[in-house]
Design an enzyme around this catalytic site. Structure first.
Site, PDB file in Angstrom:
ATOM      1  N   SER A 126       0.819  -1.198   0.000  1.00 51.40           N
ATOM      2  CA  SER A 126       0.000   0.000   0.000  1.00 51.40           C
ATOM      3  C   SER A 126       0.864   1.263   0.000  1.00 51.40           C
ATOM      4  CB  SER A 126      -0.955  -0.024   1.193  1.00 51.40           C
ATOM      5  OG  SER A 126      -1.909   1.002   1.093  1.00 51.40           O
ATOM      6  N   LYS A 178     -22.051  16.005   9.027  1.00 47.66           N
ATOM      7  CA  LYS A 178     -20.952  16.146   9.982  1.00 47.66           C
ATOM      8  C   LYS A 178     -20.580  14.816  10.624  1.00 47.66           C
ATOM      9  CE  LYS A 178     -17.888  18.379  12.298  1.00 47.66           C
ATOM     10  NZ  LYS A 178     -16.669  18.844  11.607  1.00 47.66           N
TER      11      LYS A 178
END
Length: 315
Positions: A126, A178
């Protein structure tokens, strides 16, 4: 009780003496070649992040992005340095931190004649591979684990569990998005679209970086970049790495690419401080963000540190 204290003090004293001997020994060995060093060794060990770390007792080594970038710049500004040897043993890290280190390496390739070789250890997956792709040449051990080219965002829904134990959660937000990764409710369809767009954009940036660093056509890279991992041998067969070998093979390749005659003289940039070996225990870092995703679990020794990463979207 008094005997226990004496034994504990003796043990601490012995550890400090051992650390001092190791530090002084490293300093003496480096001092012989420091003035004529032509290869900068930079270690990328552990999870790559922009995590705050430091203090007089913290280790100088590690995968802190700012520290790695600083060491790359120091190597670039050293007139004697002809090459950088990256030793990578990392399961990945946050997208932004990996990208920042990659960009500094690519800037070095563009602005200087310094050659960059990556030597892959146990794992360079990765974000570890993201950084390695900025090298002119990648050397992997046949059994190194690499690849894992992809991006991931994870969240959990624990509402059923909380219902069983009678726990209710009330959330107050300034806007409907949010609490987009809240584990206390189902993810909304519009939130899924937003999160998927973030994953897709980060993934494309990852692909573009490999294409630029490796010179590999996107159409050949894309089938390999589905998140799977590869051994070093498999990665070489798929042209994700250039050759197989250990650290010393990588060092030989570094000398070859940089046209260094004779034995290369290596300077370890980012060498740990006197108390570097005690860094994990004496670090002054105070971050404690919750872990929102999981990295590729390559080494249990990294687990205690992973809870400090606020958001990992690369795996």
């Amino acid at each position: 009780m008094r005997l226990n204290r004496v034994l504990a003090l003796a043990l601490v004293t012995l550890c400090l003496i051992a650390a001092l001997g190791n530090w002084l020994g490293g300093s003496v060995n480096k001092s012989k070649d420091q003035g004529s060093a032509n290869v900068a060794q930079i270690n990328v060990y552990g999870v790559i992040s922009d995590e705050a770390s430091g203090g007089p007792f913290s280790s100088g080594e590690g995968a802190n992005a700012n520290k790695l970038i600083s060491n790359i710049k120091k190597a670039r500004e050293d007139d004697g340095i002809k090459a950088i040897l990256l030793r990578i043993n990392s399961p990945g890290g946050t997208a932004a931190a990996s990208q920042a280190v990659y960009e500094e390496l690519m800037r070095t390739r563009k602005d200087t004649d310094i050659k960059i070789v990556a030597s892959l250890g146990d794992v360079a997956a990765s974000g570890g591979y993201y950084i390695a792709s900025a090298a002119d040449h990648i050397v992997a051990n046949p059994s190194s684990i690499t690849g894992s080219i992809g991006v991931i965002v994870q969240t959990q829904n624990v509402t059923s569990l909380l219902d069983k134990v009678g726990v209710q959660t009330n959330t107050f937000t300034s806007g409907p998005l949010k609490d987009i990764l809240s584990p206390f409710r189902e993810t909304k369809p519009e939130e899924r679209k937003i999160l998927q767009s973030i994953v897709d954009d980060s993934y494309q940036q990852f692909l573009d970086a490999i294409v630029a660093g490796r010179g590999m056509p996107l159409e050949k890279l894309k089938p390999l970049a589905d998140g799977r991992i590869y051994t070093g041998t498999q990665a070489k067969d798929n042209k994700l790495v250039d050759s197989l070998g250990n650290y010393y093979d990588a060092l030989d390749k570094t000398a070859e690419l940089a046209n260094i005659s004779g034995d290369p003289k290596v300077k370890d940039f980012g060498k740990g401080s006197l108390f570097g070996d005690f860094g994990p225990f004496l670090s002054t870092s105070n971050q404690s963000f919750p872990q929102l995703t999981t990295e590729w679990l390559s080494s249990k020794s990294q687990w205690p540190r992973w809870h400090k990463i606020p958001l990992t979207i690369m795996e």
